[in-house]
Design an enzyme around this catalytic site. Structure first.
Site, short mmCIF file in Angstrom:
data_model
loop_
_atom_site.label_atom_id
_atom_site.label_comp_id
_atom_site.label_asym_id
_atom_site.label_seq_id
_atom_site.Cartn_x
_atom_site.Cartn_y
_atom_site.Cartn_z
N CYS A 29 0.82 -1.22 0.00
CA CYS A 29 0.00 0.00 0.00
C CYS A 29 0.86 1.28 0.00
O CYS A 29 1.65 1.50 0.92
CB CYS A 29 -0.90 -0.01 1.24
SG CYS A 29 -1.80 1.53 1.47
N1 LIG Z 1 -6.93 7.87 3.08
C1 LIG Z 1 -6.26 6.69 3.42
C2 LIG Z 1 -6.35 5.66 2.31
C3 LIG Z 1 -5.74 4.35 2.68
C4 LIG Z 1 -6.13 3.26 1.70
O1 LIG Z 1 -6.94 3.48 0.79
N2 LIG Z 1 -5.55 2.06 1.89
C5 LIG Z 1 -5.91 0.93 1.05
C6 LIG Z 1 -4.71 0.07 0.72
S1 LIG Z 1 -3.60 0.82 -0.43
C7 LIG Z 1 -6.87 0.02 1.80
O2 LIG Z 1 -6.63 -0.30 2.95
N3 LIG Z 1 -7.91 -0.43 1.12
C8 LIG Z 1 -8.81 -1.40 1.64
C9 LIG Z 1 -10.25 -1.10 1.31
O3 LIG Z 1 -10.55 -0.03 0.80
O4 LIG Z 1 -11.08 -1.96 1.58
C10 LIG Z 1 -4.81 7.04 3.75
O5 LIG Z 1 -4.13 7.72 2.96
O6 LIG Z 1 -4.36 6.63 4.80
#
Ligand SMILES: N[C@@H](CCC(=O)N[C@@H](CS)C(=O)NCC(=O)O)C(=O)O
Length: 305
Positions: A29
């Site tokens: 990520c």
């Molecule tokens: N706004 C968040 C976004 C984090 C994010 O989108 N992480 C993704 C992985 S790259 C995630 O955990 N996605 C899982 C999901 O949406 O179910 C940040 O920048 O911390």
């Protein structure tokens, strides 16, 4: 969608303390990677525990699989990250995302927004660090030096919209027209960054002699570009390694730097190409087949003539 937990350290409820907070991350990520890099650059290893959540299930989200990280959460022994979100808020029904900053004392989530977590890491725990690592003592070498604050903020916001998030908008576009629009905007932004890095005062790093917040935030997208976004998100008008000499040099310098300014290799030591490629091949293309190339994953610092 905005993150739901937005508390700050230090604050009355969440003071800076050693061995109280836990950072949950996944190495694929790019948002988590920002926090991992700052954790390493600042030398917070003995102050904030870092826990890898190494797998993601399409329905139930992130979980501890025991493949590259622990088989269970080392704090509570749970298997699903969702259990931590529900512990913090039993009504929670939003996305289960990494990175996640957890408070062991109040048994709750401090914050799950990477841009805010890195701000806390920059100086929130400085009292536990040797004087030379404290932002207030670093002058122009601070990650957000006073005189560059607004320029860095402006660049970060633009990079977020066009580049960090731009690759996702292209990769997840649901119509040809949307894909076309986002890919074109993305490459216009990369062209502009290439120009930026060719200007005096913007070398070797985005704002000159020292690594700033802006370099960290751009790095996590650029290091994934040729190996994942180019193929799996169809961001394939140009490659960093063949078409953007300044961006490419900037990227290689950050990656290969193992000197004191990167705390001995904070970029290289936290970048795991195989994890990134495998991770994106299962989200984007759907069948989990990982592309072999391009090889090498990163070009050497000195390019062959
Ligand atoms: N706004 C968040 C976004 C984090 C994010 O989108 N992480 C993704 C992985 S790259 C995630 O955990 N996605 C899982 C999901 O949406 O179910 C940040 O920048 O911390």
């Amino acid at each position: 969608m905005p993150s739901r937990f937005r508390n700050f350290i230090p604050s009355e409820h969440f003071p800076a303390e050693k061995d109280r907070y836990v950072l949950y991350v996944n190495y694929c990520c790019p948002w988590a990677h920002r926090t991992i890099i700052v954790h390493a650059l600042k030398g917070l290893e003995d102050i904030i525990q870092l826990v890898e959540v190494d797998a993601r299930d399409a329905t139930h989200g992130w979980f501890f699989s025991g493949q590259t990280g622990p088989a269970r959460d080392p704090i509570y022994g749970v298997r699903w990250m969702k259990e931590l979100y529900l512990k913090a808020d039993p009504q929670y029904n939003g996305r289960i995302t990494v990175p996640l900053l957890w408070d062991k004392k109040h048994e709750t989530i401090v914050n799950n927004e990477s841009s805010e977590i890195i701000k806390m890491f920059f100086d929130g725990f400085d009292q536990f660090l040797p004087p030379e690592r404290r932002e207030a003592n670093k002058g122009p070498a601070a990650f957000i030096p006073q005189h560059l604050r607004s320029e860095i903020d402006t660049l970060n916001a633009w990079v977020y919209d066009n580049v960090n998030n731009g690759v996702y908008k292209a990769g997840f576009a649901s119509s040809q027209a949307a894909y076309n629009e986002h890919v074109i905007r993305l490459f216009q932004a990369l062209d502009r960054l290439e120009d930026h890095l060719s200007e005096p005062g913007h070398q070797p790093y985005l704002f000159g002699a020292y690594i700033t917040e802006a370099d960290i935030r751009l790095y996590t997208t650029m290091i994934r570009f040729d190996i994942s976004y180019y193929t799996l998100f169809k961001c394939n008008l140009k490659m960093i390694r063949t078409d953007y000499p300044h961006l490419h040099a900037w990227l290689r310098r950050l990656y290969w730097n193992e000197g004191p300014e990167t705390a001995g290799g904070a970029f290289k030591n936290t970048t795991f190409f195989e994890v990134i490629k495998r991770g994106y091949s299962s989200v984007a293309a759907g069948n989990g087949i990982t592309p072999i190339g391009p090889l090498p994953h990163i070009m050497p610092l000195e390019l062959p003539r």
